[in-house]
Design an enzyme around this catalytic site. Sequence first.
Site, PDB file in Angstrom:
ATOM      1  N   HIS A  43       1.694   4.235  -0.040  1.00 60.26           N
ATOM      2  CA  HIS A  43       0.915   3.985   1.177  1.00 60.26           C
ATOM      3  C   HIS A  43       1.394   2.660   1.774  1.00 60.26           C
ATOM      4  O   HIS A  43       0.876   1.600   1.426  1.00 60.26           O
ATOM      5  CB  HIS A  43      -0.579   3.919   0.850  1.00 60.26           C
ATOM      6  CG  HIS A  43      -1.460   3.872   2.060  1.00 60.26           C
ATOM      7  ND1 HIS A  43      -2.728   4.415   2.050  1.00 60.26           N
ATOM      8  CD2 HIS A  43      -1.289   3.352   3.300  1.00 60.26           C
ATOM      9  CE1 HIS A  43      -3.291   4.223   3.246  1.00 60.26           C
ATOM     10  NE2 HIS A  43      -2.435   3.571   4.015  1.00 60.26           N
ATOM     11  N   HIS A  50       1.117  -4.203  -0.589  1.00 65.21           N
ATOM     12  CA  HIS A  50       1.715  -3.618  -1.801  1.00 65.21           C
ATOM     13  C   HIS A  50       3.068  -3.002  -1.426  1.00 65.21           C
ATOM     14  O   HIS A  50       4.078  -3.669  -1.502  1.00 65.21           O
ATOM     15  CB  HIS A  50       0.772  -2.640  -2.530  1.00 65.21           C
ATOM     16  CG  HIS A  50      -0.081  -1.767  -1.670  1.00 65.21           C
ATOM     17  ND1 HIS A  50       0.437  -0.781  -0.874  1.00 65.21           N
ATOM     18  CD2 HIS A  50      -1.434  -1.719  -1.515  1.00 65.21           C
ATOM     19  CE1 HIS A  50      -0.550  -0.152  -0.257  1.00 65.21           C
ATOM     20  NE2 HIS A  50      -1.696  -0.701  -0.612  1.00 65.21           N
ATOM     21  N   GLU A  70       1.689   8.275   2.646  1.00 63.53           N
ATOM     22  CA  GLU A  70       0.382   8.368   3.276  1.00 63.53           C
ATOM     23  C   GLU A  70       0.109   7.134   4.123  1.00 63.53           C
ATOM     24  O   GLU A  70       0.667   6.058   3.873  1.00 63.53           O
ATOM     25  CB  GLU A  70      -0.731   8.565   2.240  1.00 63.53           C
ATOM     26  CG  GLU A  70      -0.870   7.446   1.232  1.00 63.53           C
ATOM     27  CD  GLU A  70      -1.966   7.702   0.221  1.00 63.53           C
ATOM     28  OE1 GLU A  70      -2.315   8.877   0.004  1.00 63.53           O
ATOM     29  OE2 GLU A  70      -2.483   6.723  -0.343  1.00 63.53           O
ATOM     30  N   HIS A 190      -8.464   9.999  -4.950  1.00 66.50           N
ATOM     31  CA  HIS A 190      -9.285   8.795  -4.864  1.00 66.50           C
ATOM     32  C   HIS A 190     -10.269   8.741  -6.031  1.00 66.50           C
ATOM     33  O   HIS A 190     -11.168   9.560  -6.151  1.00 66.50           O
ATOM     34  CB  HIS A 190     -10.064   8.692  -3.549  1.00 66.50           C
ATOM     35  CG  HIS A 190     -10.407   7.260  -3.220  1.00 66.50           C
ATOM     36  ND1 HIS A 190      -9.576   6.436  -2.466  1.00 66.50           N
ATOM     37  CD2 HIS A 190     -11.449   6.486  -3.562  1.00 66.50           C
ATOM     38  CE1 HIS A 190     -10.112   5.232  -2.361  1.00 66.50           C
ATOM     39  NE2 HIS A 190     -11.260   5.246  -3.024  1.00 66.50           N
ATOM     40  N   GLY A 213      -3.466   6.882  -8.623  1.00 67.38           N
ATOM     41  CA  GLY A 213      -2.789   5.599  -8.759  1.00 67.38           C
ATOM     42  C   GLY A 213      -3.542   4.604  -9.603  1.00 67.38           C
ATOM     43  O   GLY A 213      -3.158   4.302 -10.730  1.00 67.38           O
ATOM     44  N   HIS A 214      -4.644   4.093  -9.076  1.00 68.41           N
ATOM     45  CA  HIS A 214      -5.337   2.966  -9.707  1.00 68.41           C
ATOM     46  C   HIS A 214      -5.693   3.237 -11.167  1.00 68.41           C
ATOM     47  O   HIS A 214      -5.340   2.461 -12.067  1.00 68.41           O
ATOM     48  CB  HIS A 214      -6.591   2.611  -8.913  1.00 68.41           C
ATOM     49  CG  HIS A 214      -7.310   1.416  -9.435  1.00 68.41           C
ATOM     50  ND1 HIS A 214      -6.898   0.120  -9.184  1.00 68.41           N
ATOM     51  CD2 HIS A 214      -8.412   1.306 -10.220  1.00 68.41           C
ATOM     52  CE1 HIS A 214      -7.712  -0.726  -9.784  1.00 68.41           C
ATOM     53  NE2 HIS A 214      -8.638  -0.032 -10.412  1.00 68.41           N
TER      54      HIS A 214
END
Length: 239
Positions: A43, A50, A70, A190, A213-214
């Site tokens: 992203h 980032h 994205e 998410h 991701g996180h």
Amino acid sequence: MTSLSVNINKIATLRNARGGENPNVVNVAKDCERFGAQGITIHPRPDERHITTKDVYDLAPIVTTEFNIEGYPDERFLELVEKNKPAQATLVPDPPGVLTSNAGWDTIKHHDFLKDVISELKSMGVRTSIFIGTDLKLIEAAAKIGTDRIELYTEPYAANYAKDREKAVEPFVLAAKKAQEVGLGINAGHDLSLENLKYLKEKIPFLDEVSIGHALICDALYFGLENTIQLYLRELRED
């Protein structure tokens, strides 16, 4: 089989905290693919907090699985997509200063804008996906806009999973069924994690892709990246 796309934004966040190229996002992307990931998601935000513009150009030639870019579809984003030709462009309605994606598109209010953007992306030969909530009318409108897929915004599911997982997943199941009914592919992302991923997959077995991701990068601090990717893939396997 639902594909696992690893979002490597947090790798770039760690690198940017110190400067230099450690950790190296290109090497991490290669490793994620080598360890079994079926896609890489980035992203590239305008502030480059980032993923940077340079990262996009560095990653595009080396990603051999599905490359997913994205972001908010402004001129900068569309130029990045046109020049780097990812497999998929995921459109998110983020205002410039937002910390992380926190809502889906209103596909009725933004119908004309999104329809034009999607038409432009399709002319580039790029698959399109729209970040969206569980409102069935908005999913029906997404199909009329011409997108190939939707990406269900799963933060509400994750937030309520521990309280009542059946209640938490119900609107997502209904949304996925509506998307399938109107001919849309279905992604999700998410706050998905090792805790809640398997149940979502069980309830929506026809998911095309999850982007994580996180939580995945956090788990990798304890389990290692290769082992963590295998753990997530195991949660997606059909028994």
